[in-house]
Design a protein around this motif. Sequence first.
Motif, short mmCIF file in Angstrom:
data_model
loop_
_atom_site.label_atom_id
_atom_site.label_comp_id
_atom_site.label_asym_id
_atom_site.label_seq_id
_atom_site.Cartn_x
_atom_site.Cartn_y
_atom_site.Cartn_z
N UNK A 356 0.79 -1.24 0.00
CA UNK A 356 0.00 0.00 0.00
C UNK A 356 0.82 1.29 0.00
N UNK A 357 2.06 1.23 0.48
CA UNK A 357 2.87 2.44 0.46
C UNK A 357 3.58 2.65 -0.87
N UNK A 358 3.29 1.82 -1.85
CA UNK A 358 3.77 2.06 -3.21
C UNK A 358 2.85 3.06 -3.91
N UNK A 359 3.33 3.64 -4.97
CA UNK A 359 2.49 4.53 -5.75
C UNK A 359 1.39 3.77 -6.47
N UNK A 360 0.27 4.42 -6.68
CA UNK A 360 -0.83 3.79 -7.40
C UNK A 360 -0.52 3.69 -8.89
N UNK A 361 -1.14 2.74 -9.56
CA UNK A 361 -1.00 2.61 -11.01
C UNK A 361 -1.54 3.88 -11.69
N UNK A 362 -0.92 4.23 -12.80
CA UNK A 362 -1.37 5.40 -13.56
C UNK A 362 -2.59 5.00 -14.38
N UNK A 363 -3.75 5.48 -14.00
CA UNK A 363 -4.99 5.02 -14.60
C UNK A 363 -5.09 5.32 -16.09
N UNK A 364 -4.53 6.45 -16.51
CA UNK A 364 -4.63 6.83 -17.92
C UNK A 364 -3.90 5.88 -18.84
N UNK A 365 -2.94 5.12 -18.29
CA UNK A 365 -2.16 4.18 -19.08
C UNK A 365 -2.90 2.87 -19.28
N UNK A 366 -3.89 2.62 -18.43
CA UNK A 366 -4.66 1.39 -18.46
C UNK A 366 -5.88 1.52 -19.36
N UNK A 367 -6.48 0.42 -19.76
CA UNK A 367 -7.65 0.48 -20.62
C UNK A 367 -8.79 1.27 -19.98
N UNK A 368 -9.55 1.93 -20.77
CA UNK A 368 -10.69 2.68 -20.29
C UNK A 368 -11.77 1.69 -19.84
N UNK A 369 -12.26 1.85 -18.61
CA UNK A 369 -13.28 0.94 -18.11
C UNK A 369 -14.58 1.14 -18.87
N UNK A 370 -15.20 0.03 -19.19
CA UNK A 370 -16.46 0.10 -19.95
C UNK A 370 -17.64 -0.07 -19.01
#
Length: 370
Positions: A356-370
């Motif tokens: 949890x103390x790691x940075x979160x994934x960059x959402x814009x790099x991941x597929x757009x949720x449908x």
Amino acid sequence: MPLFKSPAWASAILLCLFAAGADAGELKTKNVVLITTDGLRWQEVFTGAEKELINKPHGGVTNVKEIEEKFWREMPEERRAALLPFFWEKFGKEGQIYGNRTKGSSSQITNTMKFSYPGYNEILAGFADPLIDSNAKKPNQNFTVLEWLHRKPAFGGKVAAYSAWDVTPFIINRERCGFPVMGGWEPVPDTEPNAKQQLLNDLIADTTRPNAAEVIDSFLYQAAREHLLRHKPRVMFIGFLETDAWGHAGRYDNLLTSANAVDRYVQRLWETMQSMEQYKDKTTFIISTDHGRGSGLTNWKNHGAKIEGAEDMWMAFLGPDTPALGERTDCDRVTQSQIAATLAALLGEDYHAAVPHSGEAIKAVLPVEK
């Protein structure tokens, strides 16, 4: 903050590490290659060669005409394309690139050291560790995302790390991690090298070493490529180093030339993998750097805690799941600490939930949720 503080806490976390995973859903990415080119400034990546440094007094350049012909253009978009043609043609059109501060895109480290060991720990473990305050060859107590993935059945025996720097085996903790790691002027990590690998081993042993800690990038590239062809890993880290070494040496001509060479290595790796069934349309490339450098006629050579601007870096993504947004402008700040979770998320795994103390994934790099 170290990953483990006590044996009991470590055991609890390990259970979480092995169990945590995300639903891969419709992810097409089955393989990830993480590439770094050490200490390459965002200024060169986004605006190309600096005219003020293409000279002998400030850039150590003796072949000024040749360097200008190869890398100088009037417009910054033309200069950066001359320096990194594949990067801007491929990542710039089909992927995402972060870090052009002149266009409202901030990509930064979160550690305060602004040099290599803390930077690579942040990239690979996903967080800044204040206990890491030197480049000393000390085994990293933090688990990296590479080791975390290797300990999962789907990735066991399918992870590898090749770096030009002899400290990298300590950053990844080769004695503990359980997968092949090469660092600096050492033989390739194959117990039964094929003919090409044996030739590389001979060249590595016989070549006069311009830097005792850092193998030549061309040797590193060939070693990594041969491992890829022989063992077909799903996750691979490749760390080039000459862009940093020539910066410290004050040789701007060689810095530009080595950056251009890395671009060619990336292109060859991408094209090789796209020609192989395991990797074609199933592979994501992540490219970044461990730290930035200063600006001006002197501090372009330097980085470290006291160098203003060395916290600014860049990162880029290319793969079948990453929306083709190209050069990002006026976007949210991203950090080096987010690379580990993003790498895992592209493979359907939730590293941030496990650490949890790691940075979160960059959402814009991941597929757009449908």
